[in-house]
Design an enzyme around this catalytic site. Structure first.
Site, mmCIF file in Angstrom:
data_model
loop_
_atom_site.group_PDB
_atom_site.id
_atom_site.type_symbol
_atom_site.label_atom_id
_atom_site.label_comp_id
_atom_site.label_asym_id
_atom_site.label_seq_id
_atom_site.Cartn_x
_atom_site.Cartn_y
_atom_site.Cartn_z
ATOM 1 N N ASN A 80 0.819 -1.226 0.000
ATOM 2 C CA ASN A 80 0.000 0.000 0.000
ATOM 3 C C ASN A 80 0.851 1.274 0.000
ATOM 4 O O ASN A 80 0.429 2.298 -0.498
ATOM 5 C CB ASN A 80 -1.046 -0.008 1.135
ATOM 6 C CG ASN A 80 -0.433 -0.092 2.499
ATOM 7 O OD1 ASN A 80 0.744 -0.432 2.645
ATOM 8 N ND2 ASN A 80 -1.202 0.217 3.514
ATOM 9 N N SER A 104 5.194 -8.596 -3.373
ATOM 10 C CA SER A 104 5.279 -9.090 -4.759
ATOM 11 C C SER A 104 4.478 -8.205 -5.709
ATOM 12 O O SER A 104 4.763 -8.143 -6.897
ATOM 13 C CB SER A 104 4.711 -10.504 -4.854
ATOM 14 O OG SER A 104 5.307 -11.314 -3.893
ATOM 15 N N GLU A 116 4.939 -3.221 12.416
ATOM 16 C CA GLU A 116 3.917 -2.203 12.130
ATOM 17 C C GLU A 116 2.759 -2.953 11.501
ATOM 18 O O GLU A 116 2.803 -3.302 10.323
ATOM 19 C CB GLU A 116 4.477 -1.147 11.172
ATOM 20 C CG GLU A 116 5.637 -0.342 11.729
ATOM 21 C CD GLU A 116 5.235 0.542 12.897
ATOM 22 O OE1 GLU A 116 4.045 0.851 13.048
ATOM 23 O OE2 GLU A 116 6.121 0.904 13.693
ATOM 24 N N LEU A 117 1.720 -3.214 12.294
ATOM 25 C CA LEU A 117 0.697 -4.173 11.849
ATOM 26 C C LEU A 117 -0.648 -3.497 11.570
ATOM 27 O O LEU A 117 -0.714 -2.303 11.368
ATOM 28 C CB LEU A 117 0.587 -5.284 12.896
ATOM 29 C CG LEU A 117 1.933 -5.947 13.242
ATOM 30 C CD1 LEU A 117 1.753 -7.027 14.314
ATOM 31 C CD2 LEU A 117 2.606 -6.538 12.011
ATOM 32 N N CYS A 122 -3.271 1.755 6.597
ATOM 33 C CA CYS A 122 -3.348 1.338 7.998
ATOM 34 C C CYS A 122 -3.909 2.458 8.865
ATOM 35 O O CYS A 122 -4.345 2.212 9.982
ATOM 36 C CB CYS A 122 -1.983 0.897 8.496
ATOM 37 S SG CYS A 122 -0.761 2.171 8.322
#
Ligand code: NAP
Length: 491
Positions: A164, A190, A262-263, A296
């Site tokens: 992103n 990818s 960083e989720l 996010c």
């Protein structure tokens, strides 16, 4: 290739590379697998890359290991000068880098340009910060001792990054790691490897020595596992979903690696009755729909206090309906395609689940097949409740969920009723409430009357299952450094 994206149309076509950058060399992938880079707008193939082999990934790790002593031995100002040149080259090639990003990621060109500026900003900021990595002299607790704290680069590091933000998630990690004196191997998503390889080309041109910065493209699971299990890789920084983050944390155990995560998030926007309504609506549009909701920081739940609820819903739905959706390269487009069919299906599922349970659709509501199979209309759902999937799951798409609330106590409890804790947005003009709510929100970041708070100096990151550690600012250097205590007897 779509007609607007001929490599020859780039000012510098050589910025497109389908080779991996390993130990200072550009090499064709030696695995039998292909990584197809697809334009999410129309399904066209943008590039084909032969995936990196296991041997080549090992070469990247050993190249980074070999390069480490010399890189850490440079003066901080010498490392900083190289990072500054890298940032300047990104600025020089801003238009090409943005075009490449829009081709593989789909985001509107205006957003790609913004990301290139944001990404270059990290390199420039850490270039300066390199010179401020200080130790400390402690006040001794024994009379004949002198005590020092030194900070040392940890060694070879790795970055695993999402699609992103194809450039910024790399420079936010590499800027800090290289400034600290570490070397790095990057495994980009990818879907968006071309942006990463273009960055490597500019790094080389800026004078980053061979082996200090490497980019390998290949299957996330295979390459990720090798990086996580290698005893030579001392720290890994990951940005992506909480689900994958947990796998990587488990894989890090055997080598007791330092991990920075960083989720995902379930970000929350709160508009109190005393806020500036028009500003809150305009800012909620930014907080929800930037990167077509694949962000996010996307406000997945928008809580609005009852007295202004109807007016907010009406104005927000009207503003959403005005958003221009289309191919990222078309003038004036604000919403691009989603990354893939799975992302579209998730938006559809969240809308279906919410409407069956009583939510009202105020704008959008479904796919936009005339534009292409990956397009979903910017959507507004009102009267969302905690029983709906969208209350707990990150949509990662352009679906806004609006919920009414009565009291400050209620909304704080609801906002904190999630396993995530990345970002929240607080709209009120009451200074006491700003402090109370700002402190009560279990989130790593709180934007008070602003949707725009990111940038190089800030500690970006989340509470709870939104991650470990902070990226950006001086805080993030700790992810790439060891602390050494030195005690001398002086009697
Ligand atoms: P993802 O599915 O977790 O993928 C992220 C990266 O991990 C990709 O490069 C992917 O590789 C790789 N990967 C997948 N499975 C792996 C495995 N088993 N081992 C090692 N690597 C693996 O996330 P995404 O869909 O790309 O990104 C969206 C998520 O990222 C959202 O949850 C969002 O909130 C989060 N995010 C967080 C931040 C933040 O700063 N907190 C910023 C941006 C995004 P492939 O390319 O092969 O799939």
């Amino acid at each position: 290739m779509p007609p607007w994206f001929q490599t020859s149309a780039l000012q510098r076509p050589s910025l497109i590379s389908t080779r991996h950058y390993i130990a200072g060399g550009w090499v064709e992938g030696a695995s039998g697998d292909a990584v197809n880079v697809v334009n999410p707008c129309n399904g066209d193939i943008v590039a084909d890359i032969r995936a990196v082999s296991a041997d080549q990934t090992s070469q990247a790790i050993s190249g980074a290991k070999a390069a480490f002593p010399r890189w850490r031995g440079l003066l901080a100002k010498e490392r900083g000068a190289i990072l500054r040149r890298w940032a300047a080259l990104m600025e020089t090639h801003r238009e090409d880098l943005s075009t490449i990003m829009t081709a593989e990621q789909g985001k509107p060109l205006s957003e790609s340009r913004g990301e290139i500026d944001y990404a270059a900003g990290f390199l420039a900021w850490f270039a300066a910060e390199a010179e401020r990595i200080d130790g400390e002299v402690l006040a001794p607790h024994k009379p004949d001792r002198r005590m020092l704290v030194l900070r040392e680069p940890i060694g070879v590091t790795a970055a695993i990054t999402p699609w992103n933000f194809p450039s910024a998630m790399i420079t936010r990690k590499a800027g800090a790691a290289l400034a600290a004196g570490c070397t790095m191997i990057v495994r980009p998503a990818s879907e968006t490897p071309l942006s990463a390889l273009a960055l490597a080309l500019l790094a080389e041109e800026a004078g980053v020595p061979a082996g200090v910065f490497n980019v390998v493209v290949g299957d996330g699971k295979q390459v990720g596992k090798m990086l996580m299990e290698s005893p030579d890789v001392k720290a890994v920084s990951f940005t992506g979903s909480t689900e994958v983050g947990k796998i990587l944390i488990r894989q890090s155990a055997d080598t007791v690696k330092k991990v920075s995560m960083e989720l995902g998030g379930q970000d929350t926007f709160i508009a109190f009755e005393d806020c500036d309504l028009d500003k809150a609506v305009a800012d909620a549009i930014v907080a929800k729909f930037t990167t077509t909701g694949q962000d996010c920081l996307a406000a997945n739940r928008i809580f609005v206090q009852r007295p202004i609820y109807d007016a907010f819903c009406e104005k927000f739905a009207a503003a959403t309906a005005m958003l221009k959706t289309g191919p990222g390269w078309e003038e004036g487009v604000e919403q691009g395609p989603l990354m893939n069919e799975g992302a579209v299906a998730k938006c559809e599922a969240h809308v279906a689940d919410a409407t069956v349970k009583g939510a009202r659709v105020l704008a959008g509501g479904g796919r936009l097949p005339k534009l292409g199979s990956n397009f979903f209309a910017p959507t507004v759902l009102a009267d969302v409740t905690a029983e709906m999937k969208i209350f707990r799951e990150e949509t990662f798409g352009p679906v806004a969920a609006i919920l009414p609330f009565e009291t400050e106590e209620d909304v704080i409890a609801a906002a904190n009723d999630t396993e995530y804790g990345l970002a929240s947005y607080l709209y009120t003009n009451d200074m006491r409430r700003i402090w109370r709510a700002g402190e009560a929100l279990e989130y790593g970041m709180v934007g008070v009357n602003t949707p725009s708070f990111t940038g190089p100096p800030i500690p970006f990151g989340g509470y709870k299952q939104s991650g470990l550690g902070r990226e950006g600012g001086a805080y993030s250097l700790d992810d790439y450094m060891e602390t050494k205590y030195l005690c001398m007897e002086v009697a």
